[in-house]
Design a protein around this motif. Structure first.
Motif, PDB file in Angstrom:
ATOM      1  N   GLN A  30      65.419   9.625  43.875  1.00  0.00           N
ATOM      2  CA  GLN A  30      65.662  11.064  43.995  1.00  0.00           C
ATOM      3  C   GLN A  30      65.739  11.728  42.624  1.00  0.00           C
ATOM      4  O   GLN A  30      65.241  12.824  42.433  1.00  0.00           O
ATOM      5  CB  GLN A  30      66.953  11.307  44.781  1.00  0.00           C
ATOM      6  CG  GLN A  30      67.184  12.747  45.127  1.00  0.00           C
ATOM      7  CD  GLN A  30      66.133  13.292  46.076  1.00  0.00           C
ATOM      8  OE1 GLN A  30      65.640  12.580  46.920  1.00  0.00           O
ATOM      9  NE2 GLN A  30      65.796  14.555  45.936  1.00  0.00           N
ATOM     10  N   TYR A  63      64.228  10.917  39.884  1.00  0.00           N
ATOM     11  CA  TYR A  63      62.885  11.069  39.333  1.00  0.00           C
ATOM     12  C   TYR A  63      62.152  12.225  40.017  1.00  0.00           C
ATOM     13  O   TYR A  63      61.505  13.035  39.359  1.00  0.00           O
ATOM     14  CB  TYR A  63      62.095   9.768  39.500  1.00  0.00           C
ATOM     15  CG  TYR A  63      60.694   9.838  38.949  1.00  0.00           C
ATOM     16  CD1 TYR A  63      60.470   9.731  37.597  1.00  0.00           C
ATOM     17  CD2 TYR A  63      59.609  10.040  39.792  1.00  0.00           C
ATOM     18  CE1 TYR A  63      59.198   9.817  37.082  1.00  0.00           C
ATOM     19  CE2 TYR A  63      58.336  10.129  39.293  1.00  0.00           C
ATOM     20  CZ  TYR A  63      58.122  10.019  37.932  1.00  0.00           C
ATOM     21  OH  TYR A  63      56.863  10.107  37.435  1.00  0.00           O
ATOM     22  N   GLN A  64      62.269  12.288  41.331  1.00  0.00           N
ATOM     23  CA  GLN A  64      61.606  13.361  42.078  1.00  0.00           C
ATOM     24  C   GLN A  64      62.127  14.725  41.632  1.00  0.00           C
ATOM     25  O   GLN A  64      61.349  15.677  41.483  1.00  0.00           O
ATOM     26  CB  GLN A  64      61.820  13.179  43.586  1.00  0.00           C
ATOM     27  CG  GLN A  64      61.188  11.927  44.156  1.00  0.00           C
ATOM     28  CD  GLN A  64      59.679  11.926  44.036  1.00  0.00           C
ATOM     29  OE1 GLN A  64      59.050  12.970  44.066  1.00  0.00           O
ATOM     30  NE2 GLN A  64      59.104  10.758  43.888  1.00  0.00           N
ATOM     31  N   ASP A  65      63.443  14.824  41.414  1.00  0.00           N
ATOM     32  CA  ASP A  65      64.028  16.085  40.955  1.00  0.00           C
ATOM     33  C   ASP A  65      63.497  16.471  39.578  1.00  0.00           C
ATOM     34  O   ASP A  65      63.205  17.640  39.321  1.00  0.00           O
ATOM     35  CB  ASP A  65      65.554  15.990  40.916  1.00  0.00           C
ATOM     36  CG  ASP A  65      66.160  15.905  42.306  1.00  0.00           C
ATOM     37  OD1 ASP A  65      65.450  16.244  43.288  1.00  0.00           O
ATOM     38  OD2 ASP A  65      67.331  15.491  42.420  1.00  0.00           O
ATOM     39  N   SER A  66      63.381  15.490  38.690  1.00  0.00           N
ATOM     40  CA  SER A  66      62.898  15.790  37.346  1.00  0.00           C
ATOM     41  C   SER A  66      61.432  16.230  37.382  1.00  0.00           C
ATOM     42  O   SER A  66      61.027  17.110  36.618  1.00  0.00           O
ATOM     43  CB  SER A  66      63.067  14.584  36.426  1.00  0.00           C
ATOM     44  OG  SER A  66      62.236  13.527  36.839  1.00  0.00           O
ATOM     45  N   VAL A  67      60.646  15.665  38.285  1.00  0.00           N
ATOM     46  CA  VAL A  67      59.250  16.074  38.414  1.00  0.00           C
ATOM     47  C   VAL A  67      59.172  17.522  38.910  1.00  0.00           C
ATOM     48  O   VAL A  67      58.388  18.329  38.391  1.00  0.00           O
ATOM     49  CB  VAL A  67      58.486  15.119  39.368  1.00  0.00           C
ATOM     50  CG1 VAL A  67      57.134  15.671  39.735  1.00  0.00           C
ATOM     51  CG2 VAL A  67      58.351  13.749  38.751  1.00  0.00           C
ATOM     52  N   LYS A  68      60.009  17.875  39.876  1.00  0.00           N
ATOM     53  CA  LYS A  68      60.023  19.241  40.392  1.00  0.00           C
ATOM     54  C   LYS A  68      60.428  20.229  39.298  1.00  0.00           C
ATOM     55  O   LYS A  68      59.847  21.317  39.178  1.00  0.00           O
ATOM     56  CB  LYS A  68      60.986  19.349  41.571  1.00  0.00           C
ATOM     57  CG  LYS A  68      60.464  18.678  42.826  1.00  0.00           C
ATOM     58  CD  LYS A  68      61.468  18.768  43.958  1.00  0.00           C
ATOM     59  CE  LYS A  68      61.002  17.990  45.172  1.00  0.00           C
ATOM     60  NZ  LYS A  68      62.011  18.012  46.253  1.00  0.00           N
ATOM     61  N   GLU A  69      61.429  19.871  38.512  1.00  0.00           N
ATOM     62  CA  GLU A  69      61.866  20.738  37.418  1.00  0.00           C
ATOM     63  C   GLU A  69      60.750  20.948  36.407  1.00  0.00           C
ATOM     64  O   GLU A  69      60.537  22.057  35.912  1.00  0.00           O
ATOM     65  CB  GLU A  69      63.094  20.141  36.705  1.00  0.00           C
ATOM     66  CG  GLU A  69      64.387  20.349  37.448  1.00  0.00           C
ATOM     67  CD  GLU A  69      64.789  21.802  37.506  1.00  0.00           C
ATOM     68  OE1 GLU A  69      64.594  22.532  36.512  1.00  0.00           O
ATOM     69  OE2 GLU A  69      65.284  22.235  38.555  1.00  0.00           O
ATOM     70  N   LEU A 114      57.547  20.817  36.944  1.00  0.00           N
ATOM     71  CA  LEU A 114      56.544  21.702  37.544  1.00  0.00           C
ATOM     72  C   LEU A 114      56.993  23.159  37.505  1.00  0.00           C
ATOM     73  O   LEU A 114      56.197  24.060  37.216  1.00  0.00           O
ATOM     74  CB  LEU A 114      56.254  21.276  38.989  1.00  0.00           C
ATOM     75  CG  LEU A 114      55.479  19.967  39.154  1.00  0.00           C
ATOM     76  CD1 LEU A 114      55.382  19.586  40.624  1.00  0.00           C
ATOM     77  CD2 LEU A 114      54.101  20.095  38.548  1.00  0.00           C
ATOM     78  N   LYS A 115      58.271  23.396  37.778  1.00  0.00           N
ATOM     79  CA  LYS A 115      58.790  24.761  37.723  1.00  0.00           C
ATOM     80  C   LYS A 115      58.676  25.335  36.317  1.00  0.00           C
ATOM     81  O   LYS A 115      58.288  26.484  36.129  1.00  0.00           O
ATOM     82  CB  LYS A 115      60.249  24.791  38.166  1.00  0.00           C
ATOM     83  CG  LYS A 115      60.444  24.657  39.650  1.00  0.00           C
ATOM     84  CD  LYS A 115      61.916  24.716  40.018  1.00  0.00           C
ATOM     85  CE  LYS A 115      62.133  24.490  41.496  1.00  0.00           C
ATOM     86  NZ  LYS A 115      63.571  24.504  41.846  1.00  0.00           N
ATOM     87  N   GLU A 146      55.094  26.288  35.585  1.00  0.00           N
ATOM     88  CA  GLU A 146      54.718  27.529  36.271  1.00  0.00           C
ATOM     89  C   GLU A 146      55.297  28.740  35.553  1.00  0.00           C
ATOM     90  O   GLU A 146      54.621  29.768  35.390  1.00  0.00           O
ATOM     91  CB  GLU A 146      55.195  27.484  37.723  1.00  0.00           C
ATOM     92  CG  GLU A 146      54.422  26.529  38.590  1.00  0.00           C
ATOM     93  CD  GLU A 146      54.972  26.444  40.008  1.00  0.00           C
ATOM     94  OE1 GLU A 146      55.810  27.289  40.378  1.00  0.00           O
ATOM     95  OE2 GLU A 146      54.557  25.527  40.725  1.00  0.00           O
TER      96      GLU A 146
END
Length: 120
Positions: free
Chosen positions: A62, A64-70, A72-73, A76
């Motif tokens: 989780q 790692y997934q959170d850091s990837v989302k951050e 990407l944000k 953007e």
């Protein structure tokens, strides 16, 4: 007699020292067993985890997934800011062009030195 007693002593010492002895059992059956695994696990033994599997486990976590989302944000947001700056720069350039065109005095065309009035 001295020789005979000495020979008997040497002979008995040889018999005792050269007699066949039973080897001591290093792992007796009644010994206590460890309640944990004492075998070393290297990269080729059973139970070893490959680097790829560990990488997949870390990637699916989780955190790692959170850091990837951050990430990407953030990308953007940076993209939006760049687009806004480009729009502002275009608008400024257009405004400057319009201002230059308004400020530019209209000058009549002056014929060049080689031209005569008849040619005009």
């Amino acid at each position: 007699m001295k020789n005979l007693s000495f020979a008997a002593f040497v002979f008995s010492a040889l018999l005792v020292s050269c007699s066949k002895k039973e080897p001591a059992d290093l792992y007796p059956a009644d010994s206590q067993k460890a309640n944990y695994d004492t075998t070393a696990i290297d990269s080729f033994s059973n139970g070893a985890t490959s680097i790829d599997v560990v990488r997949q486990i870390r990637m699916s976590s989780q955190k790692y997934q959170d850091s990837v989302k951050e990430a990407l944000k953030l990308q953007e947001q940076e993209k939006k800011l760049k687009e806004e700056l480009e729009k502002e720069n275009k608008n400024k350039a257009q405004e400057e062009k319009k201002a230059e065109e308004k400020n530019k005095p209209k000058t009549p065309e002056i014929p060049s030195a080689g031209e005569t009035k008849a040619e005009q």
